[in-house]
Design a protein around this motif. Sequence first.
Motif, PDB file in Angstrom:
ATOM      1  N   PHE A 165       0.892  -1.191  -0.086  1.00  0.00           N
ATOM      2  CA  PHE A 165      -0.033  -0.058   0.120  1.00  0.00           C
ATOM      3  C   PHE A 165       0.890   1.222  -0.167  1.00  0.00           C
ATOM      4  CE2 PHE A 165      -3.667  -2.506   1.532  1.00  0.00           C
ATOM      5  CZ  PHE A 165      -4.599  -2.241   0.595  1.00  0.00           C
ATOM      6  N   ALA A 166       1.941   1.229   0.743  1.00  0.00           N
ATOM      7  CA  ALA A 166       2.803   2.379   0.852  1.00  0.00           C
ATOM      8  C   ALA A 166       3.435   2.690  -0.556  1.00  0.00           C
ATOM      9  CB  ALA A 166       3.972   2.252   1.897  1.00  0.00           C
ATOM     10  N   ALA A 167       4.005   1.617  -1.153  1.00  0.00           N
ATOM     11  CA  ALA A 167       4.479   1.721  -2.394  1.00  0.00           C
ATOM     12  C   ALA A 167       3.766   2.462  -3.380  1.00  0.00           C
ATOM     13  CB  ALA A 167       5.091   0.607  -3.142  1.00  0.00           C
ATOM     14  N   VAL A 190     -10.033  -3.692  -3.962  1.00  0.00           N
ATOM     15  CA  VAL A 190      -8.783  -2.960  -3.572  1.00  0.00           C
ATOM     16  C   VAL A 190      -8.797  -1.446  -4.231  1.00  0.00           C
ATOM     17  CG1 VAL A 190      -7.669  -3.770  -5.712  1.00  0.00           C
ATOM     18  CG2 VAL A 190      -6.233  -3.420  -3.869  1.00  0.00           C
ATOM     19  N   TYR A 191      -9.343  -1.321  -5.112  1.00  0.00           N
ATOM     20  CA  TYR A 191      -9.432   0.252  -5.789  1.00  0.00           C
ATOM     21  C   TYR A 191      -9.701   1.185  -4.506  1.00  0.00           C
ATOM     22  CZ  TYR A 191     -10.205   3.932  -9.401  1.00  0.00           C
ATOM     23  OH  TYR A 191     -10.278   4.696  -9.997  1.00  0.00           O
ATOM     24  N   ALA A 192     -10.882   0.951  -4.178  1.00  0.00           N
ATOM     25  CA  ALA A 192     -11.431   1.821  -2.971  1.00  0.00           C
ATOM     26  C   ALA A 192     -10.407   1.961  -1.813  1.00  0.00           C
ATOM     27  CB  ALA A 192     -12.839   1.511  -2.525  1.00  0.00           C
ATOM     28  N   ARG A 193      -9.931   0.770  -1.352  1.00  0.00           N
ATOM     29  CA  ARG A 193      -9.096   0.615  -0.170  1.00  0.00           C
ATOM     30  C   ARG A 193      -7.865   1.570  -0.456  1.00  0.00           C
ATOM     31  NH1 ARG A 193      -9.784  -4.317   2.403  1.00  0.00           N
ATOM     32  NH2 ARG A 193      -8.673  -3.453   4.321  1.00  0.00           N
ATOM     33  N   MET A 194      -7.322   1.342  -1.763  1.00  0.00           N
ATOM     34  CA  MET A 194      -6.185   2.256  -2.119  1.00  0.00           C
ATOM     35  C   MET A 194      -6.296   3.885  -1.645  1.00  0.00           C
ATOM     36  SD  MET A 194      -4.922   4.392  -4.795  1.00  0.00           S
ATOM     37  CE  MET A 194      -5.955   3.694  -6.234  1.00  0.00           C
ATOM     38  N   VAL A 195      -7.669   4.174  -2.692  1.00  0.00           N
ATOM     39  CA  VAL A 195      -8.018   5.552  -2.390  1.00  0.00           C
ATOM     40  C   VAL A 195      -8.229   5.951  -1.022  1.00  0.00           C
ATOM     41  CG1 VAL A 195     -10.017   7.128  -2.820  1.00  0.00           C
ATOM     42  CG2 VAL A 195      -9.370   5.246  -4.518  1.00  0.00           C
ATOM     43  N   VAL A 221      -5.634  14.383   2.258  1.00  0.00           N
ATOM     44  CA  VAL A 221      -6.827  14.631   1.342  1.00  0.00           C
ATOM     45  C   VAL A 221      -7.960  14.408   2.218  1.00  0.00           C
ATOM     46  CG1 VAL A 221      -8.104  13.834  -0.774  1.00  0.00           C
ATOM     47  CG2 VAL A 221      -5.877  13.963  -0.682  1.00  0.00           C
ATOM     48  N   THR A 222      -9.122  15.063   2.250  1.00  0.00           N
ATOM     49  CA  THR A 222     -10.322  15.039   3.004  1.00  0.00           C
ATOM     50  C   THR A 222     -11.184  13.867   2.461  1.00  0.00           C
ATOM     51  OG1 THR A 222     -10.305  17.404   3.754  1.00  0.00           O
ATOM     52  CG2 THR A 222     -12.421  16.096   4.008  1.00  0.00           C
ATOM     53  N   LEU A 223     -11.484  12.953   3.049  1.00  0.00           N
ATOM     54  CA  LEU A 223     -12.245  11.835   2.669  1.00  0.00           C
ATOM     55  C   LEU A 223     -13.657  11.569   2.997  1.00  0.00           C
ATOM     56  CD1 LEU A 223     -11.903   9.027   1.073  1.00  0.00           C
ATOM     57  CD2 LEU A 223     -11.490   8.062   3.400  1.00  0.00           C
ATOM     58  N   GLY A 224     -14.631  11.665   2.383  1.00  0.00           N
ATOM     59  CA  GLY A 224     -15.943  11.411   2.536  1.00  0.00           C
ATOM     60  C   GLY A 224     -16.359   9.942   1.948  1.00  0.00           C
ATOM     61  N   HIS A 225     -17.525   9.387   2.656  1.00  0.00           N
ATOM     62  CA  HIS A 225     -18.082   8.202   2.032  1.00  0.00           C
ATOM     63  C   HIS A 225     -19.531   8.431   1.624  1.00  0.00           C
ATOM     64  CE1 HIS A 225     -14.674   7.329   4.960  1.00  0.00           C
ATOM     65  NE2 HIS A 225     -14.595   6.256   4.566  1.00  0.00           N
ATOM     66  N   GLN A 226     -19.720   7.484   0.600  1.00  0.00           N
ATOM     67  CA  GLN A 226     -21.350   7.461   0.164  1.00  0.00           C
ATOM     68  C   GLN A 226     -21.628   6.062  -0.272  1.00  0.00           C
ATOM     69  OE1 GLN A 226     -23.619   9.610  -0.194  1.00  0.00           O
ATOM     70  NE2 GLN A 226     -24.763   7.913  -1.198  1.00  0.00           N
ATOM     71  N   GLN A 234      -8.783  22.989  -0.032  1.00  0.00           N
ATOM     72  CA  GLN A 234      -8.480  21.754   0.624  1.00  0.00           C
ATOM     73  C   GLN A 234      -8.815  20.383  -0.249  1.00  0.00           C
ATOM     74  OE1 GLN A 234      -6.702  20.330   3.241  1.00  0.00           O
ATOM     75  NE2 GLN A 234      -7.096  18.489   3.187  1.00  0.00           N
ATOM     76  N   PRO A 235      -7.812  19.758  -0.730  1.00  0.00           N
ATOM     77  CA  PRO A 235      -8.295  18.451  -1.307  1.00  0.00           C
ATOM     78  C   PRO A 235      -9.128  17.898  -0.797  1.00  0.00           C
ATOM     79  CG  PRO A 235      -6.116  18.510  -0.855  1.00  0.00           C
ATOM     80  CD  PRO A 235      -6.520  19.546  -0.485  1.00  0.00           C
ATOM     81  N   ALA A 236     -10.070  17.308  -1.535  1.00  0.00           N
ATOM     82  CA  ALA A 236     -11.397  16.497  -1.143  1.00  0.00           C
ATOM     83  C   ALA A 236     -11.802  15.324  -2.139  1.00  0.00           C
ATOM     84  CB  ALA A 236     -12.412  16.961  -0.672  1.00  0.00           C
ATOM     85  N   THR A 237     -11.959  13.983  -1.856  1.00  0.00           N
ATOM     86  CA  THR A 237     -12.616  13.069  -2.640  1.00  0.00           C
ATOM     87  C   THR A 237     -13.639  12.459  -1.915  1.00  0.00           C
ATOM     88  OG1 THR A 237     -12.023  11.354  -4.109  1.00  0.00           O
ATOM     89  CG2 THR A 237     -11.035  11.151  -2.011  1.00  0.00           C
ATOM     90  N   LEU A 238     -14.879  12.196  -2.632  1.00  0.00           N
ATOM     91  CA  LEU A 238     -15.793  11.300  -2.045  1.00  0.00           C
ATOM     92  C   LEU A 238     -15.869   9.926  -2.577  1.00  0.00           C
ATOM     93  CD1 LEU A 238     -18.733  11.264  -0.636  1.00  0.00           C
ATOM     94  CD2 LEU A 238     -19.684  11.636  -2.718  1.00  0.00           C
ATOM     95  N   LEU A 239     -15.720   9.047  -1.713  1.00  0.00           N
ATOM     96  CA  LEU A 239     -15.455   7.649  -1.891  1.00  0.00           C
ATOM     97  C   LEU A 239     -16.753   6.841  -2.021  1.00  0.00           C
ATOM     98  CD1 LEU A 239     -13.442   5.202  -2.330  1.00  0.00           C
ATOM     99  CD2 LEU A 239     -13.187   5.023   0.060  1.00  0.00           C
ATOM    100  N   PHE A 240     -17.150   6.234  -3.166  1.00  0.00           N
ATOM    101  CA  PHE A 240     -18.454   5.612  -3.311  1.00  0.00           C
ATOM    102  C   PHE A 240     -18.197   4.075  -3.892  1.00  0.00           C
ATOM    103  CE2 PHE A 240     -17.873   8.515  -6.928  1.00  0.00           C
ATOM    104  CZ  PHE A 240     -17.891   7.383  -7.952  1.00  0.00           C
TER     105      PHE A 240
END
Length: 611
Positions: A206-208, A240-245, A254-259, A228-234
């Motif tokens: 994950f770190a790499a 794995v894609y979402a876990r990486m995000v 980065v500010t993270l939100g969940h949907q 402030q950078p922000a992304t909405l995770l849905f």
Amino acid sequence: MREYSVPPLVETPRTGGLADSVFLVAEEDPDLVQLMRRDPSAGEEWSEVSATAFRDEVLALAKGLLANGIRLGDRVALMARTRYEWTLFDYALWSIGAVPVPIYSTSSSDQVRWILADTRAVACVVEHEDHAMTVGAVCDSVPSLRSIWQLDSGCVRELMADGAAVSDELVHRHRAAVAPGTAATVIYTSGTTGRPKGCVITHANFAAECDNLLTGWREVFARRAGEQPATLLFLPLAHVYARMVQVAALRGGVTLGHQSETSADVLLPALASFRPTFLLAVPYIFERIFHKARRAAEEHGRAELFDKAADVAVRYAEAAERKMLDEGSGPGAGLRLQHQFYDRTVYTRVRAVLGGRMRNAMCGGSPLSREIGLFFAGAGVTVIEGYGLTETTAAVTVNPPGRIKYGTVGRPVPGTTVGIAEDGEVWIRGGTVFAGYLNAPDATDQVLRRGWLATGDLGSLDDEGYLTITGRKKEIIVTSGGKSIAPAVLEERVRAHPLVSQCLVVGDNRPFVGALITLDPEALDHWHRIHRKPPAEPHQALSDSDLHDEIQRVVVTANTVVSRAESIRAFRIIPEQFTEERGLVTPSLKLRRRAIAKAYAGDIEELYTPS
């Protein structure tokens, strides 16, 4: 083997694990808005969670897990939709060296049984009572399982109360025992070709992945003046894609939100209220937004305006692309004037649907059509396409900012080498390649070869290292005439039409290529209104000759990109969708080809039966 390498931009940490970033950020920037969460008591408004507040919640939950017997190396399953508590549990478990095991919220009892038993999970976090009943039904066959905690019943609060007497130091001692090579999670493959396999992904993987993306794609992720950078995770956090995000957001400030809900009626208002600065999504989302905008324009008598605006957006983006790649001078004066006009009348409305602040999006999971990518770029949202697998901790290639080749999946992520074997298979080497499949050494040996991961995908590299994916080795169709066909190109072309929802190309050991096609219900309803036809369900619409002719034109257009021997000669419209509930698609919406072929064997047989 043809190879292309990009050196790493960031050195992989030699000590510590993923949870360390939560404690480090809280110490260095305590007031940073680390997450946003929905507050049901405040009318679903977004409320801020500072770095300090999140660290304190992670610490309190970690103490509660210790109080309930969770220890270093224990595996704890998470079965829920994408929500704030999933991220909280991930980091609490990582803080004590435990291993979260994601389970899709739509999984069957058989799938749940297999994952719990294969990982020897000691506990399972579920979202609601239905999930609790699914897990409870398989408990007898999973002797390792000791606890089931339910989010909607207040388990977070109860666990935190249980840990009140546990010292902070005990958590920190567990956290100090986590090394980069320690397993961070076990993510199960979608199982398109058999029983799902558990991919062991380490903290170093994950770190790499995340640190090189955050550094190499800084203009996407970084803070801008006053913003402030922000992304909405849905996307589902079981993927794995979402876990990486998630990990990248918390490591990168980065500010993270969940949907949780992803239907257009719910997702689009969430995007408008959250106002992300960038998004990570799958092609389906961009396709739906484009087609929805086109239908709305048509219903208001503005279809011609929209089509002209779309054409200008594509031509403008193509000219900008040629300039980026040193192959042209960019958009001419006339095209720039047209683009300015449509920016005020059309493109601004497209950006508003996405919240109004978004300038970039990263896209993966399946191929994005070049035309859709160019349209969004011309409308002011650059969609950066990439490619990866669960076994590579998500992305291994991504188009570089400022030098995008639409229609490709980009160049290797820094620290990665991409190779093309003699048979066209894509091989990967680098720090993101997983540790292997859990309890499956033979399967591991089949894909990990002399430091390389054999992906099973087919592709090609150009001279600048841009990768183009052409299909899957296991999906190659061989007709009775001996012609080998990769179905992905045809399926993508057919599916690009707004009426089409899904397309499965068939023809193995058959005289020619055929296709099963499903229709988008919303688009079909719109088509009936525009053509002044009475509303009809998909199964009723199958007898409509005008509809059949429309799909015939779609197929003919798609056939222009392949040879005659590869073209679709016959198709059948299927009245219902291929759904996950019926076992016909994976949770990430990939077609389960064998399952579909079995379920619709009669329809396929009719394709090859003379009239």
